[in-house]
Design an enzyme around this catalytic site. Sequence first.
Site, PDB file in Angstrom:
ATOM      1  CE  LYS A 134     -44.281 -32.454  66.757  1.00  0.00           C
ATOM      2  NZ  LYS A 134     -43.565 -33.462  67.553  1.00  0.00           N
TER       3      LYS A 134
HETATM    4  O1  G3P Z   1     -45.200 -36.476  69.824  1.00  0.00           O
HETATM    5  C1  G3P Z   1     -45.406 -35.821  71.040  1.00  0.00           C
HETATM    6  C2  G3P Z   1     -44.853 -36.636  72.131  1.00  0.00           C
HETATM    7  O2  G3P Z   1     -43.466 -36.704  72.043  1.00  0.00           O
HETATM    8  C3  G3P Z   1     -45.254 -36.240  73.490  1.00  0.00           C
HETATM    9  O3  G3P Z   1     -45.232 -37.414  74.198  1.00  0.00           O
HETATM   10  O4  G3P Z   1     -45.068 -38.819  76.170  1.00  0.00           O
HETATM   11  O5  G3P Z   1     -44.054 -36.509  76.175  1.00  0.00           O
HETATM   12  O6  G3P Z   1     -46.515 -36.809  76.214  1.00  0.00           O
HETATM   13  P1  G3P Z   1     -45.223 -37.378  75.778  1.00  0.00           P
END
Ligand code: G3P
Length: 217
Positions: A87
């Site tokens: 990633k």
């Molecule tokens: O895959 C990306 C994710 O982990 C981000 O999620 O909820 O931190 O915006 P969030």
Amino acid sequence: MKFFIDTANLAQIKEANDLGILDGVTTNPSLMAKEGIKGKEAILQHYKTICELVDGDISAEVVSTDFEGMVAEGKVLAAIHPNIVVKVPMIKEGIKAIKWFTDNGIRTNCTLIFSAGQAILAAKAGAAYVSPFIGRIDDSGWEGTELIAQLSNIFSIQGFKTEILAASIRNPNHIIKCAELGAHVCTCPLDSILGLLKHPLTDIGLAKFLEDAKKTA
Ligand code: G3P
């Protein structure tokens, strides 16, 4: 649409995998920190454990922001298991690194995608996946799923092989919208996956069936 789980929590990964519908896992440095994983060796071991739990693509994120650093880190991550997808953040050096990884047979997931232009660049560099963060777009007052619709259209017109991996999923409705709009993959927290199961009429219907079944016992 493929289902990935977006966590580094082993119990949650196992619970989702036991449902039999899991196609992969995504992690990021914040999710690793949340699990208290500390130090290079512990992080590599954690990725190895996840690879042993789930038979599918496992995204492991680099933390360098320069080309050489990303390539060095990505090589080590990719050597953990054939299912590791490196990633890489959506920055200029990241695009160079994605191209290098592509040319050297290492699959990548370009993360922190917030616009179609960013996704097009990552696809041109050969990323296996692009990760638009739809929940964070919603948080900033825009409509995250509109980006999924736009990317579906562009990727289909252009014939890009890169898969659209909808990320930053916050609720079951996000998953349904992503399926409707043509995301190839949705990476979700366990709660959002389990939320898809729920409907009050199912609960009422089942209670009635079980009650009536007693009459036939
Ligand atoms: O895959 C990306 C994710 O982990 C981000 O999620 O909820 O931190 O915006 P969030």
